[in-house]
Design a protein around this motif. Structure first.
Motif, mmCIF file in Angstrom:
data_model
loop_
_atom_site.group_PDB
_atom_site.id
_atom_site.type_symbol
_atom_site.label_atom_id
_atom_site.label_comp_id
_atom_site.label_asym_id
_atom_site.label_seq_id
_atom_site.Cartn_x
_atom_site.Cartn_y
_atom_site.Cartn_z
ATOM 1 N N MET A 1 0.850 -1.191 0.000
ATOM 2 C CA MET A 1 0.000 0.000 0.000
ATOM 3 C C MET A 1 0.884 1.238 0.000
ATOM 4 S SD MET A 1 -3.183 -1.147 0.280
ATOM 5 C CE MET A 1 -4.293 -0.063 1.119
ATOM 6 N N LYS A 2 0.462 2.248 -0.722
ATOM 7 C CA LYS A 2 1.192 3.510 -0.702
ATOM 8 C C LYS A 2 0.200 4.649 -0.482
ATOM 9 C CE LYS A 2 1.274 4.423 -5.646
ATOM 10 N NZ LYS A 2 2.111 4.757 -6.783
ATOM 11 N N PRO A 3 0.634 5.683 0.217
ATOM 12 C CA PRO A 3 -0.263 6.814 0.463
ATOM 13 C C PRO A 3 -0.281 7.772 -0.720
ATOM 14 C CG PRO A 3 1.795 7.136 1.622
ATOM 15 C CD PRO A 3 1.883 5.792 0.959
ATOM 16 N N ILE A 4 -1.433 8.357 -0.973
ATOM 17 C CA ILE A 4 -1.562 9.464 -1.917
ATOM 18 C C ILE A 4 -2.321 10.570 -1.199
ATOM 19 C CG2 ILE A 4 -1.525 8.010 -3.982
ATOM 20 C CD1 ILE A 4 -4.577 8.484 -4.183
ATOM 21 N N PHE A 5 -2.084 11.785 -1.630
ATOM 22 C CA PHE A 5 -2.808 12.930 -1.088
ATOM 23 C C PHE A 5 -3.678 13.515 -2.187
ATOM 24 C CE2 PHE A 5 0.703 12.509 1.784
ATOM 25 C CZ PHE A 5 0.139 12.789 3.013
ATOM 26 N N VAL A 6 -4.912 13.811 -1.851
ATOM 27 C CA VAL A 6 -5.859 14.365 -2.806
ATOM 28 C C VAL A 6 -6.437 15.647 -2.220
ATOM 29 C CG1 VAL A 6 -7.993 13.956 -4.088
ATOM 30 C CG2 VAL A 6 -6.452 12.045 -3.609
ATOM 31 N N GLN A 7 -6.386 16.721 -3.005
ATOM 32 C CA GLN A 7 -7.005 17.982 -2.589
ATOM 33 C C GLN A 7 -8.374 18.085 -3.241
ATOM 34 O OE1 GLN A 7 -3.966 20.790 -3.910
ATOM 35 N NE2 GLN A 7 -3.606 21.316 -1.778
ATOM 36 N N LEU A 8 -9.340 18.573 -2.490
ATOM 37 C CA LEU A 8 -10.695 18.738 -3.008
ATOM 38 C C LEU A 8 -11.158 20.171 -2.860
ATOM 39 C CD1 LEU A 8 -12.491 15.636 -1.470
ATOM 40 C CD2 LEU A 8 -11.449 15.842 -3.727
ATOM 41 N N GLN A 9 -11.783 20.656 -3.899
ATOM 42 C CA GLN A 9 -12.459 21.947 -3.844
ATOM 43 C C GLN A 9 -13.949 21.631 -3.823
ATOM 44 O OE1 GLN A 9 -12.077 24.408 -7.334
ATOM 45 N NE2 GLN A 9 -12.006 26.243 -6.088
ATOM 46 N N CYS A 10 -14.638 22.155 -2.832
ATOM 47 C CA CYS A 10 -16.054 21.863 -2.663
ATOM 48 C C CYS A 10 -16.903 23.046 -3.115
ATOM 49 C CB CYS A 10 -16.355 21.542 -1.203
ATOM 50 S SG CYS A 10 -15.388 20.162 -0.572
ATOM 51 N N ALA A 11 -18.133 22.738 -3.496
ATOM 52 C CA ALA A 11 -19.080 23.799 -3.824
ATOM 53 C C ALA A 11 -19.298 24.636 -2.565
ATOM 54 C CB ALA A 11 -20.388 23.189 -4.298
ATOM 55 N N PRO A 12 -19.599 25.922 -2.727
ATOM 56 C CA PRO A 12 -19.792 26.785 -1.554
ATOM 57 C C PRO A 12 -20.810 26.207 -0.576
ATOM 58 C CG PRO A 12 -19.747 28.097 -3.554
ATOM 59 C CD PRO A 12 -19.761 26.653 -3.986
ATOM 60 N N GLY A 13 -20.413 26.137 0.686
ATOM 61 C CA GLY A 13 -21.289 25.659 1.738
ATOM 62 C C GLY A 13 -21.452 24.147 1.817
ATOM 63 N N ARG A 14 -20.695 23.383 1.016
ATOM 64 C CA ARG A 14 -20.869 21.923 0.981
ATOM 65 C C ARG A 14 -19.688 21.161 1.576
ATOM 66 N NH1 ARG A 14 -24.223 20.097 -3.654
ATOM 67 N NH2 ARG A 14 -24.222 18.159 -2.474
#
Length: 78
Positions: A1-14
């Motif tokens: 197993m290897k780690p990955i990092f994921v960035q998320l941009q969410c809809a306003p207020g979600r």
């Protein structure tokens, strides 16, 4: 197993709704709130050789309320 990092941009207020839905999928090792252009940073472990893009599309990008996702870093654990 290897780690990955994921960035998320969410809809306003979600952001909280998105975080809750991802948490319920039980795929995230760690989750952080961030500032700037992205709202959440996820640490996820994937199998060696697994298609990371497909994993993100199948498990994360389909969550309602996500505007954009970006895999920021992949590395081998040491």
């Amino acid at each position: 197993m290897k780690p990955i990092f994921v960035q998320l941009q969410c809809a306003p207020g979600r952001t909280y709704e998105v975080a809750d839905e991802i948490y319920r999928k039980e795929i995230v090792s760690e989750m952080y709130s961030t500032s700037g252009n992205y709202d959440l940073l996820l640490k996820i472990y994937v199998e060696e050789g697994q298609d990371i893009g497909k994993f993100i599309n199948d498990n994360i990008a389909s969550v309602p309320g996500i505007s954009r996702s970006l895999t920021t870093l992949t590395f081998n654990a040491f």
